[in-house]
Design a protein around this motif. Sequence first.
Motif, mmCIF file in Angstrom:
data_model
loop_
_atom_site.group_PDB
_atom_site.id
_atom_site.type_symbol
_atom_site.label_atom_id
_atom_site.label_comp_id
_atom_site.label_asym_id
_atom_site.label_seq_id
_atom_site.Cartn_x
_atom_site.Cartn_y
_atom_site.Cartn_z
ATOM 1 N N LEU A 1 0.841 -1.191 0.000
ATOM 2 C CA LEU A 1 0.000 0.000 0.000
ATOM 3 C C LEU A 1 0.876 1.240 0.000
ATOM 4 C CD1 LEU A 1 -2.769 1.325 0.226
ATOM 5 C CD2 LEU A 1 -2.556 1.135 2.707
ATOM 6 N N ARG A 2 0.622 2.121 -0.947
ATOM 7 C CA ARG A 2 1.364 3.389 -0.983
ATOM 8 C C ARG A 2 0.484 4.497 -0.455
ATOM 9 N NH1 ARG A 2 4.622 1.997 -5.441
ATOM 10 N NH2 ARG A 2 5.347 -0.090 -4.918
ATOM 11 N N ALA A 3 1.106 5.412 0.219
ATOM 12 C CA ALA A 3 0.349 6.470 0.879
ATOM 13 C C ALA A 3 -0.395 7.357 -0.111
ATOM 14 C CB ALA A 3 1.291 7.327 1.726
ATOM 15 N N SER B 1 -5.405 5.658 -3.044
ATOM 16 C CA SER B 1 -6.522 5.195 -2.230
ATOM 17 C C SER B 1 -6.472 3.674 -2.157
ATOM 18 C CB SER B 1 -7.840 5.648 -2.844
ATOM 19 O OG SER B 1 -8.085 4.934 -4.034
ATOM 20 N N LEU B 2 -7.181 3.129 -1.192
ATOM 21 C CA LEU B 2 -7.214 1.679 -1.053
ATOM 22 C C LEU B 2 -7.785 1.034 -2.308
ATOM 23 C CD1 LEU B 2 -8.543 1.418 2.612
ATOM 24 C CD2 LEU B 2 -6.180 1.439 1.806
ATOM 25 N N GLU C 1 -4.836 -1.981 -8.743
ATOM 26 C CA GLU C 1 -3.518 -2.293 -9.287
ATOM 27 C C GLU C 1 -3.112 -3.738 -9.038
ATOM 28 O OE1 GLU C 1 -0.917 0.716 -7.825
ATOM 29 O OE2 GLU C 1 -1.820 2.268 -9.086
ATOM 30 N N ALA D 1 -0.041 4.031 -14.571
ATOM 31 C CA ALA D 1 0.233 2.900 -15.467
ATOM 32 C C ALA D 1 -0.473 1.675 -14.915
ATOM 33 C CB ALA D 1 1.728 2.646 -15.569
ATOM 34 N N LEU E 1 7.100 -7.466 -15.792
ATOM 35 C CA LEU E 1 6.898 -7.669 -14.361
ATOM 36 C C LEU E 1 6.075 -8.927 -14.126
ATOM 37 C CD1 LEU E 1 5.987 -4.261 -12.733
ATOM 38 C CD2 LEU E 1 7.952 -5.731 -12.303
ATOM 39 N N MET F 1 2.093 -2.328 -12.577
ATOM 40 C CA MET F 1 2.123 -1.471 -11.396
ATOM 41 C C MET F 1 3.552 -1.139 -11.010
ATOM 42 S SD MET F 1 0.845 -4.215 -8.627
ATOM 43 C CE MET F 1 1.027 -2.919 -7.415
ATOM 44 N N ILE G 1 6.526 1.103 -12.380
ATOM 45 C CA ILE G 1 7.613 0.894 -13.319
ATOM 46 C C ILE G 1 8.913 1.192 -12.581
ATOM 47 C CG2 ILE G 1 8.542 1.548 -15.550
ATOM 48 C CD1 ILE G 1 5.742 0.456 -15.710
ATOM 49 N N VAL H 1 11.124 -1.446 -7.829
ATOM 50 C CA VAL H 1 10.011 -2.147 -7.208
ATOM 51 C C VAL H 1 10.060 -2.042 -5.693
ATOM 52 C CG1 VAL H 1 8.861 -4.369 -6.933
ATOM 53 C CG2 VAL H 1 9.848 -3.741 -9.138
ATOM 54 N N GLU I 1 9.749 -0.837 -2.219
ATOM 55 C CA GLU I 1 8.977 0.303 -1.751
ATOM 56 C C GLU I 1 9.856 1.226 -0.927
ATOM 57 O OE1 GLU I 1 8.197 -3.172 0.993
ATOM 58 O OE2 GLU I 1 8.775 -2.719 -1.069
ATOM 59 N N ARG J 1 10.458 3.854 1.858
ATOM 60 C CA ARG J 1 9.787 3.894 3.146
ATOM 61 C C ARG J 1 8.767 5.026 3.235
ATOM 62 N NH1 ARG J 1 11.397 6.354 7.645
ATOM 63 N NH2 ARG J 1 13.504 6.618 6.903
ATOM 64 N N ASP J 2 9.109 6.146 2.658
ATOM 65 C CA ASP J 2 8.196 7.283 2.786
ATOM 66 C C ASP J 2 6.929 7.091 1.964
ATOM 67 O OD1 ASP J 2 9.732 9.608 0.445
ATOM 68 O OD2 ASP J 2 9.412 7.455 0.369
ATOM 69 N N GLU J 3 6.869 6.006 1.225
ATOM 70 C CA GLU J 3 5.635 5.754 0.487
ATOM 71 C C GLU J 3 4.631 4.939 1.284
ATOM 72 O OE1 GLU J 3 5.967 4.246 -3.355
ATOM 73 O OE2 GLU J 3 7.032 5.990 -4.153
ATOM 74 N N ALA J 4 5.076 4.390 2.411
ATOM 75 C CA ALA J 4 4.139 3.616 3.228
ATOM 76 C C ALA J 4 3.347 4.569 4.115
ATOM 77 C CB ALA J 4 4.880 2.614 4.091
ATOM 78 N N PRO J 5 2.019 4.442 4.107
ATOM 79 C CA PRO J 5 1.209 5.354 4.920
ATOM 80 C C PRO J 5 1.260 4.985 6.391
ATOM 81 C CG PRO J 5 -0.174 3.726 3.893
ATOM 82 C CD PRO J 5 1.223 3.471 3.377
ATOM 83 N N GLY K 1 -8.951 4.633 3.950
ATOM 84 C CA GLY K 1 -7.579 4.962 3.605
ATOM 85 C C GLY K 1 -7.421 5.927 2.460
ATOM 86 N N ASP K 2 -8.459 6.671 2.170
ATOM 87 C CA ASP K 2 -8.326 7.621 1.081
ATOM 88 C C ASP K 2 -7.309 8.702 1.453
ATOM 89 O OD1 ASP K 2 -10.342 8.445 -1.478
ATOM 90 O OD2 ASP K 2 -8.999 9.983 -0.695
ATOM 91 N N PRO K 3 -6.367 8.991 0.562
ATOM 92 C CA PRO K 3 -5.377 10.041 0.875
ATOM 93 C C PRO K 3 -6.033 11.380 1.182
ATOM 94 C CG PRO K 3 -4.714 8.800 -1.071
ATOM 95 C CD PRO K 3 -6.104 8.347 -0.725
ATOM 96 N N PRO L 1 -0.958 11.166 5.161
ATOM 97 C CA PRO L 1 -1.946 10.152 4.828
ATOM 98 C C PRO L 1 -2.023 9.099 5.926
ATOM 99 C CG PRO L 1 -0.571 10.624 2.942
ATOM 100 C CD PRO L 1 0.028 11.353 4.095
ATOM 101 N N VAL M 1 -4.124 5.510 7.166
ATOM 102 C CA VAL M 1 -5.076 4.411 7.002
ATOM 103 C C VAL M 1 -5.629 4.075 8.380
ATOM 104 C CG1 VAL M 1 -5.358 1.981 6.409
ATOM 105 C CG2 VAL M 1 -3.958 3.476 4.964
#
Lengths: 269, 269
Positions: A59-61, A64-65, A71, A252, A260, B1, B3, B6, B8, B10-14, B91-93, B101, B103
């Motif tokens: 899950l990326r911040a 949305s879920l 994806e 994408a 992938l 999903m 490109i 791959v 992740e 860390r700052d992308e995890a909510p 979990g909507d941003p 963000p 969840v």
Amino acid sequence: MGIGNVSERRDEAPQVGVTSVILALGPADDGDRRRLWLPLVRRVREPFLGAWALPGGPLRACRSLERSAYETLASTTDLHPGYLEQLYTFGDPERSRGGVPMVSICYWALVGQVDVASLEPRHNVAWFADDALPDLAFDHRRIVDYAIWRLRHRLDMPKVVRELVGATFTLRELHAVSEAVEGRPIDLANFRRRTLASGMLEETGERRRVGRQRPAALYRFRADADAPADDGSLPQGFDAGELSRIAAAAPASHGHAGALSALTTDMRP
Amino acid sequence: MGIGNVSERRDEAPQVGVTSVILALGPADDGDRRRLWLPLVRRVREPFLGAWALPGGPLRACRSLERSAYETLASTTDLHPGYLEQLYTFGDPERSRGGVPMVSICYWALVGQVDVASLEPRHNVAWFADDALPDLAFDHRRIVDYAIWRLRHRLDMPKVVRELVGATFTLRELHAVSEAVEGRPIDLANFRRRTLASGMLEETGERRRVGRQRPAALYRFRADADAPADDGSLPQGFDAGELSRIAAAAPASHGHAGALSALTTDMRP
DNA sequence: TCAAAAGTGTTGGGATTACACCCATGA
DNA sequence: TCATGGGTGTAATCCCAACACTTTTGA
């Protein structure tokens, strides 16, 4: 809760992923029985290396879920989902069975009717009928069972059934779909009356002939058929229209996933 | 999903938190009407600084979701929950409205019948009746509405109703509770028949007198009354017995939360 | 004219509702 | 004996399952 240092240490936050059960209605077999099919992904890591698992992704911040769930779909199939609904969030530390603790926000999706044989094969992905599933990794079997249970309990929702039949359909076709999903015989005469009485359908005026018999009237779902049943402010599933908006926001999201291979998220070490 | 890279970042995890709607049945007012009450926590940070919000806390990897929810309860009230069930994961941003963000895995809990006035006051915590809620932070109003909706749809479950009446009760008492939660009048005679016919209750053999009238028979819920209704493998709510086990695993889960003020989790910046 | 599917009718049971009614009790 | 609540009876209604039945069609 939490004596002393209140600031959460980073290693105390669990991994979070989105996992999807993607359901499709297969073609009729010899016995004229149709089944639900779903795609699974082969795990490429421990634990459960080599086992089949539900598709998922981190899950990326910024997403949305629903978009994250969308994806996970794109990573396993090129089909467009017509319905998407949150199922449940699983987060017991025990469920990781050797991996790092993982919280899985689970969704289920419908991708309509599918002839599994004609799908373009993807690396590490295979489709299975619901009554012939292999052993699944983690607690994924339970999640599948729950998803099918939910589908059965949503079968009176136009949003859902719309996905399982064409734009127009005869009552007999609708009846066959219901029987396939419910997994039990349903009296056709009563089904006809009940369905028509519900007010969800309207006649197109056209007719369709299947064999050489009397042609059947064609129906469609009324445009306003899926008005919020109970309370509009509550979380609901998303239909095709809403999903196309969700997908449009994705950069994408589907189409070419390139080289992938599909991912499973759950509890990877 | 995704490109390219791959792994992740860390700052992308909510952020992930657990949020609870804690419901209690209040006493009868002048008009003989009872209401649902719930505790709210005043926010001490932006956004929504000073606004009322649902209690919550961060999710730690070592705890189950239920235990995390249990701990959000302990942070706002000393009452023991008798029922706990997962509601939905939001979990909507967009919902963070200026915070990072977030969840939120939401639960709802029942803590039985409560005389709000007699509760030990806690810093930054206040109880409100469901028809007199203040403006809530974030999307918390929607979550409350959903929780009450779920309670209403669980009212035929012994696990749930058990929490709202005593160990033994007259049918009239049970009836009053149902009316209070449903928020509408229910024919007493029919309620009596329906409830008895359901087989959930058994007579204790004792009687209770309230005024000076004929005493009423006392009932209790049958021990085996909450057998899994549909499919045992599906996620269900937890009753008092299961919760005591969950709580027992928690180190300092309830009792004295010391000088800690209650927390809200959601989307703190 | 026949098979097959489309579509209708009929009946009975179970659940729900509205509301009238009788009973038990102690003041 | 009376008010109050405990508890029962009953008819109307609705929904649904079961299944027999009629109609339409092209081969």
